[in-house]
Design a protein around this motif. Structure first.
Motif, PDB file in Angstrom:
ATOM      1  N   ASP A 109       0.809  -1.221   0.000  1.00  0.00           N
ATOM      2  CA  ASP A 109       0.000   0.000   0.000  1.00  0.00           C
ATOM      3  C   ASP A 109       0.844   1.274   0.000  1.00  0.00           C
ATOM      4  O   ASP A 109       0.350   2.346  -0.353  1.00  0.00           O
ATOM      5  CB  ASP A 109      -0.932   0.024   1.222  1.00  0.00           C
ATOM      6  CG  ASP A 109      -1.968  -1.080   1.166  1.00  0.00           C
ATOM      7  OD1 ASP A 109      -2.456  -1.371   0.059  1.00  0.00           O
ATOM      8  OD2 ASP A 109      -2.280  -1.665   2.224  1.00  0.00           O
ATOM      9  N   ILE A 110       2.114   1.163   0.425  1.00  0.00           N
ATOM     10  CA  ILE A 110       2.963   2.351   0.472  1.00  0.00           C
ATOM     11  C   ILE A 110       4.137   2.280  -0.497  1.00  0.00           C
ATOM     12  O   ILE A 110       4.868   3.250  -0.643  1.00  0.00           O
ATOM     13  CB  ILE A 110       3.518   2.580   1.898  1.00  0.00           C
ATOM     14  CG1 ILE A 110       4.432   1.420   2.318  1.00  0.00           C
ATOM     15  CG2 ILE A 110       2.394   2.782   2.898  1.00  0.00           C
ATOM     16  CD1 ILE A 110       5.173   1.656   3.607  1.00  0.00           C
ATOM     17  N   ALA A 111       4.315   1.129  -1.158  1.00  0.00           N
ATOM     18  CA  ALA A 111       5.501   0.934  -2.011  1.00  0.00           C
ATOM     19  C   ALA A 111       5.525   1.900  -3.194  1.00  0.00           C
ATOM     20  O   ALA A 111       6.601   2.246  -3.694  1.00  0.00           O
ATOM     21  CB  ALA A 111       5.556  -0.498  -2.511  1.00  0.00           C
ATOM     22  N   TYR A 112       4.353   2.337  -3.645  1.00  0.00           N
ATOM     23  CA  TYR A 112       4.269   3.344  -4.711  1.00  0.00           C
ATOM     24  C   TYR A 112       3.350   4.443  -4.199  1.00  0.00           C
ATOM     25  O   TYR A 112       2.147   4.251  -4.049  1.00  0.00           O
ATOM     26  CB  TYR A 112       3.720   2.739  -6.000  1.00  0.00           C
ATOM     27  CG  TYR A 112       3.671   3.718  -7.156  1.00  0.00           C
ATOM     28  CD1 TYR A 112       4.755   3.877  -8.001  1.00  0.00           C
ATOM     29  CD2 TYR A 112       2.538   4.494  -7.389  1.00  0.00           C
ATOM     30  CE1 TYR A 112       4.726   4.771  -9.062  1.00  0.00           C
ATOM     31  CE2 TYR A 112       2.488   5.396  -8.434  1.00  0.00           C
ATOM     32  CZ  TYR A 112       3.582   5.536  -9.265  1.00  0.00           C
ATOM     33  OH  TYR A 112       3.538   6.438 -10.310  1.00  0.00           O
ATOM     34  N   THR A 113       3.945   5.602  -3.908  1.00  0.00           N
ATOM     35  CA  THR A 113       3.190   6.703  -3.297  1.00  0.00           C
ATOM     36  C   THR A 113       3.439   7.991  -4.063  1.00  0.00           C
ATOM     37  O   THR A 113       4.587   8.306  -4.406  1.00  0.00           O
ATOM     38  CB  THR A 113       3.613   6.906  -1.830  1.00  0.00           C
ATOM     39  OG1 THR A 113       3.376   5.698  -1.094  1.00  0.00           O
ATOM     40  CG2 THR A 113       2.840   8.040  -1.185  1.00  0.00           C
TER      41      THR A 113
END
Length: 288
Positions: free
Chosen positions: A177-181
């Motif tokens: 959920d945070i790997a691509y922000t």
């Protein structure tokens, strides 16, 4: 082939190591230990050793929804795909309690056994009630024999309640959920929007428990207002600022690649406030 057992037969099988062509693996009361091996906001792992057979592992990880995985780690992996019946049976010290089916599963060749999520929850609730989830299957080495592998409920309660408390404290998001922000800036002074600040705080919280990232890529962009040179400088400053954020969060500087691209690679028109707001952005990509 579907296996069926009466309560009396099942109870007898559990009271001895090998009766009537059945090899039975289950921990005795003295051998039965449940261990909360991992307990943090990212992962909860409960294990139980089955003597001479392997280890039963319940595992739950941070994410948007509560998950639960069960793996039966075997010292000897299946030689071929094998059908198994998972049943909840009473231990030998509770005679007369009827067995209940949980689920039928297939052991894949050369892999540990897994069960569906709902069945894993059922296994936990059966253990809490003092029952013994047990796998039954035909011996892949000797087809005239059968194997019973049970999870003992002895000494289960304390570790189980700790495991449940750990699950309740898991973060409501995962690494994926945070790997691509994507972060956006409110204006040209580099102030992040309130939503982007929340995203950044979520990354900080996650990294406080797991700072072992292999690579962080930071790409900063601006809108086209102002000179090209000033926009390029601003994007470099924004990228460097976020690099420092990751360094302070425990990531080694040599694992972070930050770049400022100025007003290049617009994703929206610069003729509207909304379009310019979309172009003022930083893309963060992380790899484990």
């Amino acid at each position: 082939m579907r296996l069926r057992y009466g309560a009396v037969i099942v109870s007898a099988m559990l009271s001895c190591s090998a009766v009537g062509g059945v090899r039975n693996y289950v921990a005795s009361i003295d051998q039965s230990h449940w261990n909360l091996e991992t307990a943090n906001p990212l992962q909860c792992t409960l294990t139980h050793t089955i003597p001479h057979y392997g280890t039963a592992v319940f595992d739950s990880r941070a994410g948007r929804s509560t998950d639960l995985n069960f793996i039966l780690e075997m010292r000897r992996k299946p030689e071929r795909a094998t059908r198994a019946s998972l049943r909840s049976v009473a231990p030998s010290w509770r005679p007369g309690v009827p067995a209940r089916p949980i689920v039928d599963v297939t052991y894949q060749a050369q892999f540990d056994a897994e069960v569906p999520k709902h069945a894993a929850w059922v296994m936990l609730t059966e253990l809490e009630q003092g029952m013994q989830p047990t796998f039954y299957y035909q011996d892949w080495y000797n087809p005239i024999n059968q194997v019973a592998v049970g999870l003992s409920s002895a000494n289960f309660q304390n570790s189980y309640f700790q495991f449940v408390a750990c699950i309740d404290s898991l973060l409501p998001y995962s690494f994926e959920d945070i790997a691509y922000t994507v972060l956006n800036f409110r204006d040209k002074n580099g102030e992040l929007t309130s939503d982007s600040r929340r995203k950044l705080e979520r990354i900080r919280e996650y990294l406080s428990y797991d700072p072992t990232l292999e690579l962080v890529l930071i790409d900063s962009y601006t809108d086209s207002f102002g000179s090209e040179a000033s926009n390029l400088k601003l994007s470099h400053e924004q990228a460097d600022k976020l690099k420092q954020f990751f360094v302070e969060s425990g990531i080694e500087a040599n694992r972070i690649v930050s770049q400022g691209h100025g007003e290049k690679r617009h994703i929206a028109s610069n003729t509207s406030n909304r379009g310019r707001a979309q172009n003022r952005r930083v893309v963060i990509r992380m790899a484990r």
